[in-house]
Design a protein around this motif. Sequence first.
Motif, PDB file in Angstrom:
ATOM      1  N   ASP A 135      36.266  52.287  55.140  1.00 28.33           N
ATOM      2  CA  ASP A 135      37.440  51.469  54.876  1.00 28.33           C
ATOM      3  C   ASP A 135      37.972  51.625  53.455  1.00 28.33           C
ATOM      4  OD1 ASP A 135      35.166  50.214  53.845  1.00 28.33           O
ATOM      5  OD2 ASP A 135      36.041  48.222  54.033  1.00 28.33           O
ATOM      6  N   VAL A 136      37.365  52.495  52.654  1.00 32.42           N
ATOM      7  CA  VAL A 136      37.841  52.742  51.296  1.00 32.42           C
ATOM      8  C   VAL A 136      38.775  53.945  51.337  1.00 32.42           C
ATOM      9  CG1 VAL A 136      37.167  53.311  48.934  1.00 32.42           C
ATOM     10  CG2 VAL A 136      35.721  51.811  50.315  1.00 32.42           C
ATOM     11  N   PRO A 137      40.050  53.742  50.972  1.00 36.76           N
ATOM     12  CA  PRO A 137      40.997  54.860  51.022  1.00 36.76           C
ATOM     13  C   PRO A 137      40.629  55.970  50.031  1.00 36.76           C
ATOM     14  CG  PRO A 137      42.128  52.771  50.563  1.00 36.76           C
ATOM     15  CD  PRO A 137      40.663  52.509  50.514  1.00 36.76           C
ATOM     16  N   LYS A 138      41.069  57.166  50.337  1.00 39.35           N
ATOM     17  CA  LYS A 138      40.846  58.294  49.441  1.00 39.35           C
ATOM     18  C   LYS A 138      41.500  57.976  48.094  1.00 39.35           C
ATOM     19  CE  LYS A 138      41.157  63.231  49.128  1.00 39.35           C
ATOM     20  NZ  LYS A 138      41.056  64.434  49.911  1.00 39.35           N
ATOM     21  N   GLY A 139      40.795  58.280  47.024  1.00 36.76           N
ATOM     22  CA  GLY A 139      41.311  58.015  45.684  1.00 36.76           C
ATOM     23  C   GLY A 139      40.914  56.645  45.151  1.00 36.76           C
ATOM     24  N   TYR A 140      40.085  55.936  45.891  1.00 40.00           N
ATOM     25  CA  TYR A 140      39.629  54.598  45.496  1.00 40.00           C
ATOM     26  C   TYR A 140      38.118  54.521  45.627  1.00 40.00           C
ATOM     27  CZ  TYR A 140      44.453  53.019  45.634  1.00 40.00           C
ATOM     28  OH  TYR A 140      45.779  52.869  45.377  1.00 40.00           O
ATOM     29  N   LEU A 141      37.530  53.487  45.023  1.00 39.62           N
ATOM     30  CA  LEU A 141      36.120  53.232  45.196  1.00 39.62           C
ATOM     31  C   LEU A 141      35.883  51.738  45.307  1.00 39.62           C
ATOM     32  CD1 LEU A 141      33.982  53.097  42.087  1.00 39.62           C
ATOM     33  CD2 LEU A 141      36.288  53.897  41.766  1.00 39.62           C
ATOM     34  N   ALA A 142      34.837  51.398  46.016  1.00 42.53           N
ATOM     35  CA  ALA A 142      34.461  49.990  46.160  1.00 42.53           C
ATOM     36  C   ALA A 142      33.459  49.648  45.067  1.00 42.53           C
ATOM     37  CB  ALA A 142      33.848  49.741  47.531  1.00 42.53           C
ATOM     38  N   VAL A 143      33.683  48.518  44.423  1.00 40.63           N
ATOM     39  CA  VAL A 143      32.747  48.007  43.424  1.00 40.63           C
ATOM     40  C   VAL A 143      32.435  46.558  43.768  1.00 40.63           C
ATOM     41  CG1 VAL A 143      33.510  49.552  41.583  1.00 40.63           C
ATOM     42  CG2 VAL A 143      34.579  47.322  41.815  1.00 40.63           C
ATOM     43  N   TYR A 144      31.267  46.134  43.365  1.00 43.84           N
ATOM     44  CA  TYR A 144      30.848  44.752  43.574  1.00 43.84           C
ATOM     45  C   TYR A 144      30.776  44.089  42.209  1.00 43.84           C
ATOM     46  CZ  TYR A 144      29.830  46.401  48.207  1.00 43.84           C
ATOM     47  OH  TYR A 144      29.950  46.944  49.460  1.00 43.84           O
ATOM     48  N   VAL A 145      31.459  42.958  42.077  1.00 44.28           N
ATOM     49  CA  VAL A 145      31.602  42.301  40.788  1.00 44.28           C
ATOM     50  C   VAL A 145      31.139  40.859  40.907  1.00 44.28           C
ATOM     51  CG1 VAL A 145      33.253  41.615  39.000  1.00 44.28           C
ATOM     52  CG2 VAL A 145      33.581  43.773  40.221  1.00 44.28           C
ATOM     53  N   GLY A 146      30.442  40.406  39.900  1.00 42.83           N
ATOM     54  CA  GLY A 146      30.009  39.015  39.849  1.00 42.83           C
ATOM     55  C   GLY A 146      28.622  38.923  39.265  1.00 42.83           C
ATOM     56  N   GLU A 147      28.329  37.770  38.711  1.00 36.45           N
ATOM     57  CA  GLU A 147      27.035  37.595  38.067  1.00 36.45           C
ATOM     58  C   GLU A 147      25.983  37.062  39.047  1.00 36.45           C
ATOM     59  OE1 GLU A 147      28.539  35.189  34.898  1.00 36.45           O
ATOM     60  OE2 GLU A 147      28.616  36.917  33.559  1.00 36.45           O
ATOM     61  N   ILE A 148      26.384  36.184  39.951  1.00 38.21           N
ATOM     62  CA  ILE A 148      25.442  35.641  40.934  1.00 38.21           C
ATOM     63  C   ILE A 148      25.850  36.105  42.324  1.00 38.21           C
ATOM     64  CG2 ILE A 148      24.487  33.546  41.950  1.00 38.21           C
ATOM     65  CD1 ILE A 148      24.905  32.222  39.184  1.00 38.21           C
ATOM     66  N   GLN A 149      26.993  35.659  42.785  1.00 37.87           N
ATOM     67  CA  GLN A 149      27.525  36.152  44.054  1.00 37.87           C
ATOM     68  C   GLN A 149      28.467  37.300  43.737  1.00 37.87           C
ATOM     69  OE1 GLN A 149      29.314  32.952  46.262  1.00 37.87           O
ATOM     70  NE2 GLN A 149      27.373  32.557  47.284  1.00 37.87           N
ATOM     71  N   ARG A 150      28.352  38.356  44.490  1.00 41.82           N
ATOM     72  CA  ARG A 150      29.166  39.544  44.229  1.00 41.82           C
ATOM     73  C   ARG A 150      30.343  39.597  45.198  1.00 41.82           C
ATOM     74  NH1 ARG A 150      25.053  39.868  41.522  1.00 41.82           N
ATOM     75  NH2 ARG A 150      23.957  41.515  40.492  1.00 41.82           N
ATOM     76  N   LYS A 151      31.509  39.906  44.647  1.00 44.83           N
ATOM     77  CA  LYS A 151      32.702  40.082  45.457  1.00 44.83           C
ATOM     78  C   LYS A 151      33.071  41.560  45.422  1.00 44.83           C
ATOM     79  CE  LYS A 151      37.401  38.529  46.174  1.00 44.83           C
ATOM     80  NZ  LYS A 151      38.469  37.647  45.714  1.00 44.83           N
ATOM     81  N   ARG A 152      33.485  42.070  46.544  1.00 46.54           N
ATOM     82  CA  ARG A 152      33.837  43.493  46.668  1.00 46.54           C
ATOM     83  C   ARG A 152      35.302  43.685  46.304  1.00 46.54           C
ATOM     84  NH1 ARG A 152      35.304  47.019  51.278  1.00 46.54           N
ATOM     85  NH2 ARG A 152      34.254  48.992  51.010  1.00 46.54           N
TER      86      ARG A 152
END
Length: 95
Positions: A26-43
Amino acid sequence: MGAFRLQALVANTKQLIKHNNKHQRDVPKGYLAVYVGEIQRKRFVVPLSYLDQPFFQDLLRRSEEEYGFNHPMGGLTIPCCEEAFVRLTTQVHVS
């Protein structure tokens, strides 16, 4: 951090991206998924052009210090509060 160290960091990140893109259709070409957050992570799905941005390179350094390249979420995990990440990425889009 020297230029060589930064190049190695970006190269390792690109390898992680290639590995994860095989599993994240589900990640389009030219993009990357990252997970951000200190306790709960949001994509977040961000453009690869962020790899050239000094703010993102700093986040990659922090990520490497915190996790090495063994990320608990299976993708690139960034140790940053969600609000700060949104603020930084918004500034990039405005500039």
